[in-house]
Write a protein that holds these residues in place. Structure first.
Motif, PDB file in Angstrom:
ATOM      1  N   GLU A  56      46.087  26.078 -45.028  1.00  0.00           N
ATOM      2  CA  GLU A  56      45.060  25.927 -44.131  1.00  0.00           C
ATOM      3  C   GLU A  56      43.776  25.851 -44.911  1.00  0.00           C
ATOM      4  N   THR A  57      43.630  27.011 -45.903  1.00  0.00           N
ATOM      5  CA  THR A  57      42.155  27.080 -46.534  1.00  0.00           C
ATOM      6  C   THR A  57      42.249  26.444 -47.784  1.00  0.00           C
ATOM      7  N   LEU A  58      40.935  26.306 -48.146  1.00  0.00           N
ATOM      8  CA  LEU A  58      40.814  25.679 -49.742  1.00  0.00           C
ATOM      9  C   LEU A  58      40.738  26.927 -50.632  1.00  0.00           C
ATOM     10  N   VAL A  59      41.341  26.544 -51.652  1.00  0.00           N
ATOM     11  CA  VAL A  59      41.309  27.565 -52.981  1.00  0.00           C
ATOM     12  C   VAL A  59      40.410  27.371 -54.129  1.00  0.00           C
ATOM     13  N   ALA A  60      40.063  28.415 -54.670  1.00  0.00           N
ATOM     14  CA  ALA A  60      39.162  28.138 -55.824  1.00  0.00           C
ATOM     15  C   ALA A  60      40.176  27.882 -57.061  1.00  0.00           C
ATOM     16  N   SER A  61      39.971  26.728 -57.909  1.00  0.00           N
ATOM     17  CA  SER A  61      41.041  26.483 -58.913  1.00  0.00           C
ATOM     18  C   SER A  61      40.768  27.298 -60.134  1.00  0.00           C
ATOM     19  N   CYS A  62      39.957  27.934 -60.267  1.00  0.00           N
ATOM     20  CA  CYS A  62      39.349  28.704 -61.511  1.00  0.00           C
ATOM     21  C   CYS A  62      40.091  30.049 -61.508  1.00  0.00           C
ATOM     22  N   ASN A  63      40.706  30.661 -60.274  1.00  0.00           N
ATOM     23  CA  ASN A  63      41.224  31.880 -60.497  1.00  0.00           C
ATOM     24  C   ASN A  63      42.480  31.681 -59.454  1.00  0.00           C
ATOM     25  N   THR A  64      42.934  30.556 -59.393  1.00  0.00           N
ATOM     26  CA  THR A  64      44.432  30.351 -58.477  1.00  0.00           C
ATOM     27  C   THR A  64      45.379  29.876 -59.593  1.00  0.00           C
ATOM     28  N   VAL A  65      46.481  30.699 -59.555  1.00  0.00           N
ATOM     29  CA  VAL A  65      47.385  30.394 -60.565  1.00  0.00           C
ATOM     30  C   VAL A  65      48.315  29.248 -59.946  1.00  0.00           C
ATOM     31  N   VAL A  66      48.941  28.524 -60.793  1.00  0.00           N
ATOM     32  CA  VAL A  66      49.914  27.496 -60.452  1.00  0.00           C
ATOM     33  C   VAL A  66      51.212  27.883 -59.825  1.00  0.00           C
ATOM     34  N   GLU A  67      51.611  27.475 -58.904  1.00  0.00           N
ATOM     35  CA  GLU A  67      53.332  27.640 -58.652  1.00  0.00           C
ATOM     36  C   GLU A  67      53.939  26.728 -58.555  1.00  0.00           C
ATOM     37  N   GLU A  68      55.277  26.952 -58.662  1.00  0.00           N
ATOM     38  CA  GLU A  68      56.486  25.769 -58.967  1.00  0.00           C
ATOM     39  C   GLU A  68      56.141  24.945 -57.383  1.00  0.00           C
ATOM     40  N   GLY A  69      56.237  23.519 -57.877  1.00  0.00           N
ATOM     41  CA  GLY A  69      56.140  22.484 -56.597  1.00  0.00           C
ATOM     42  C   GLY A  69      54.964  22.512 -55.862  1.00  0.00           C
ATOM     43  N   MET A  70      53.843  23.198 -56.307  1.00  0.00           N
ATOM     44  CA  MET A  70      52.596  23.102 -55.914  1.00  0.00           C
ATOM     45  C   MET A  70      52.093  21.565 -55.782  1.00  0.00           C
ATOM     46  N   VAL A  71      51.439  21.188 -54.532  1.00  0.00           N
ATOM     47  CA  VAL A  71      50.955  19.772 -54.449  1.00  0.00           C
ATOM     48  C   VAL A  71      49.452  20.118 -54.357  1.00  0.00           C
ATOM     49  N   VAL A  72      48.662  19.760 -55.175  1.00  0.00           N
ATOM     50  CA  VAL A  72      47.283  19.770 -55.338  1.00  0.00           C
ATOM     51  C   VAL A  72      46.452  18.704 -55.059  1.00  0.00           C
ATOM     52  N   TYR A  73      45.444  18.498 -54.370  1.00  0.00           N
ATOM     53  CA  TYR A  73      44.436  17.412 -54.328  1.00  0.00           C
ATOM     54  C   TYR A  73      42.925  17.983 -54.642  1.00  0.00           C
ATOM     55  N   THR A  74      42.511  17.375 -55.732  1.00  0.00           N
ATOM     56  CA  THR A  74      41.159  18.030 -56.251  1.00  0.00           C
ATOM     57  C   THR A  74      40.040  17.255 -55.563  1.00  0.00           C
ATOM     58  N   ASN A  75      40.411  16.187 -54.883  1.00  0.00           N
ATOM     59  CA  ASN A  75      39.291  15.300 -54.247  1.00  0.00           C
ATOM     60  C   ASN A  75      39.578  14.849 -52.865  1.00  0.00           C
ATOM     61  N   SER A  76      40.424  15.622 -52.114  1.00  0.00           N
ATOM     62  CA  SER A  76      40.841  15.082 -50.795  1.00  0.00           C
ATOM     63  C   SER A  76      39.528  15.343 -49.985  1.00  0.00           C
ATOM     64  N   TYR A  77      39.347  14.673 -48.667  1.00  0.00           N
ATOM     65  CA  TYR A  77      38.192  14.755 -48.028  1.00  0.00           C
ATOM     66  C   TYR A  77      37.746  16.028 -47.545  1.00  0.00           C
ATOM     67  N   LYS A  78      38.645  16.843 -47.575  1.00  0.00           N
ATOM     68  CA  LYS A  78      38.314  18.203 -47.214  1.00  0.00           C
ATOM     69  C   LYS A  78      37.626  19.065 -48.593  1.00  0.00           C
TER      70      LYS A  78
END
Ligand code: HC1
Ligand code: SF4
Length: 570
Positions: A56-78
């Motif tokens: 639901e919520t956005l996360v800060a990429s500087c202190n969020t650690v990757v997880e297996e299978g994660m799908v990340v969008y850095t430039n989605s509209y949101k």
């Protein structure tokens, strides 16, 4: 390893990697304003937010650690919408008079706002205004502060002082001097590390360019400039001058083009410092029971301020030798005035230093031993040098290389490495070896004291004398070492301390490239300059030899004590 997808690209990174670092690995640069690796990972600016599929919520990429299978969008509209809005919020609380800001053109907020194509700020604009003593070397302008907390963390975690803190609450939350003190009453070492890590123009050094140029334009004044070792390794960065163009000799030409009368080299007085401090060390070794151990170097004014405020009882352990900056000033207004046959009061002595604390050092009461006002009238940082060159329309790229003036323009390779952590120790050991053995060592013999580690130790034997030495850089590391010395856990004869990480090459007055630590690159440059200098030993500097013959007589002479030493406890 962890597998994830960022903007439809497959990425594989080690466990524990942040999204920010994983994205960088595939060429996606997520903007951030507050992040400093391992120092400030608190996501206070929230510019680095990204969207994660299924969340639901956005996360800060500087202190969020990757997880297996994660799908990340850095430039989605949101993500983009939130990022742009967060920048607009910051801008609404920021005095954005960029044209007159000291960081204009090198400001991370300006860059991020431009890159995100932010044309307007839809929020009511309001920013804090503060009062600040304008004669202190370190200035804070609250109206530019974006509350990223980098200054708080650098001073606490790297420099071990904790001068800055969050003050007030809620909407009025801000950064200020901890304990609600005035900066002048605080234990700030004036190292300037908070300045070099500020992403905007909220922290900067007192600008002394006007009094400098006024002196240059005063026909009565003879303006004598000294240039510190570490300046030559960095001055080109602020001018976009490629390293191969940014030579010492082009630096001499550029400073001369400002209209100053003489351009000299602090390396000369670094060599003089070795003669005085080296002999002082040998004298202390000879009468070991009369002194407190270890002997500390005294050339770094950030460190000297630190020891005076944090370990006042150990101030007596400082070498009484003045720093090369102050020795140079005293020489300029005594021996050199005699050479020129002018009244010393006509000499206006200026230093160009990679350091903010040097502005403080030349104002310390008693640093006027030549009897013609302050021995160093003012000190400019490398950043101020770059600014004044631009302001005076000097284009170093179009200047031919020129020599330093003589006789105070000669410095040895031992002098130039003063600018790197371990350099003062190595220079001293080269000369101590000569004094004790009557012949020079291989100049590379004491290489073991080089490096970037925060605390380094070396045990040496010169002419049967065992010397236990330590080299420390960064005041946080210094505190650790001091505690060990205090508790008796560690014992040394000689300790070199530099307040800034990497030594003066990483000084608080050096050009700023946000997010990139250049101290090590600059340090290597100084060792390269040492190696190619035909003169590798301070005691072989012909100008130093002549200064003793014609003026000072010998190291630790009466005159040397009068002009080249100081009482730190006075
Ligand atoms: Fe330094 Fe020093 S090395 S303290 O870092 O002893 O500033 O460069 O000039 O004085 O020589 C700084 C550098 C500098 C002094 C010397
Ligand atoms: Fe801390 Fe150094 Fe900044 Fe002073 S100048 S507040 S000691 S980081």
């Amino acid at each position: 390893m962890v597998n994830l997808t960022i903007n439809n690209k497959k990425v594989q990174v080690p466990e524990g990697t942040t999204i920010l670092a994983a994205a960088a690995q595939v060429g996606i640069k997520i903007p951030t304003l507050c992040y400093l690796k391992e120092i400030n990972e608190i996501a206070s600016c929230r510019i680095c937010v990204v969207e994660i599929e299924g969340k639901e919520t956005l996360v800060a990429s500087c202190n969020t650690v990757v997880e297996e299978g994660m799908v990340v969008y850095t430039n989605s509209y949101k993500a983009q919408h939130a990022r742009r809005m967060n920048v607009q919020f910051i801008l609404s609380e920021h005095d954005a008079h960029c044209t007159s800001c000291v960081k204009s053109g090198n400001c991370s907020l300006q860059t991020v706002a431009n890159e995100l194509n932010i044309g307007e700020v839809p929020f009511e604009e309001h920013y804090e205004v503060n009062e600040w003593p304008q004669d202190f070397p370190l200035i804070r302008n609250a109206s530019k502060c974006i509350k990223c907390m980098r200054c708080v963390q650098i001073c606490e975690k790297v420099q071990g002082l904790g001068i800055w803190d969050m003050i007030n609450t809620g909407k009025r939350t801000s950064v200020g001097v901890s304990g609600r003190k005035k900066i002048t009453e605080s234990d700030c070492a004036v190292c300037g590390q908070c300045i070099t890590h500020c992403p905007v123009g909220a922290l900067y050094e007192r600008d002394d360019i006007d009094p400098f140029m006024n002196a240059v334009h005063d026909p009565e004044k003879i303006v004598v400039v000294q240039i510190a070792p570490a300046v030559r390794a960095a001055w080109g960065e602020g001018l976009d001058l490629p390293r191969e163009m940014a030579t010492e000799k082009r630096l001499a030409a550029a400073v001369r083009a400002l209209g100053v009368d003489y351009v000299f080299d602090t390396n000369f007085s670094a060599d003089l410092t070795i003669m005085e401090e080296g002999n002082e060390f040998l004298e202390r070794m000879t009468h070991a029971d009369q002194y407190s151990w270890p002997m500390f170097t005294s050339c770094c004014p950030g460190w000297v301020r630190f020891v005076k405020s944090q370990y006042p009882d150990m101030t007596k352990n400082l070498s009484t030798a003045k720093s090369p900056q102050q020795m140079f000033g005293a020489v300029a207004k005594s021996y050199y005035a005699q050479i020129l046959d002018v009244d010393p009061s006509r000499i206006f002595s200026v230093s160009i230093m990679p350091c903010v604390a040097k502005k403080h050092e030349c104002e310390i009461p008693g640093m006027d031993d030549a009897g013609a006002g302050p021995d160093v009238d003012l000190s400019l940082t490398t950043r101020e040098l770059d600014r004044v060159l631009k302001a005076e329309l000097v284009s170093p790229a179009f200047l031919e290389e020129e020599e330093f003036d003589q006789p105070l323009g000669i410095g040895s390779g031992a002098g130039v490495i003063f600018g790197a952590t371990g350099g003062v120790m190595e220079a001293a050991l080269r000369t101590a070896y000569y004094v004790l053995n009557g012949k020079n060592p291989d100049p590379e013999m004491f290489k073991m004291v080089r490096g970037m580690d925060g605390i380094r130790e070396a045990e040496l034997e010169i002419a049967g004398i065992k010397i236990k030495a330590a080299i420390v850089n960064g005041l946080g590391n210094t505190r650790k070492l001091m505690e060990k010395i205090r508790s008796g856990e560690a014992e040394y004869h000689f300790v070199e301390v530099m307040a800034c990480p990497g030594g003066c090459v990483g000084g608080g007055g050096q050009p700023i490239t946000d997010g990139v630590e250049l101290a090590d690159v600059r340090r290597r440059n100084l060792y390269h300059l040492d190696k190619k200098n035909p003169l590798r030993f301070s005691h072989e500097n012909p100008s130093v030899i002549k200064a003793y013959e014609d003026f000072f007589e010998k190291p630790l002479s009466h005159k040397s004590h009068e002009l080249l030493h100081t009482d730190h406890e006075a």
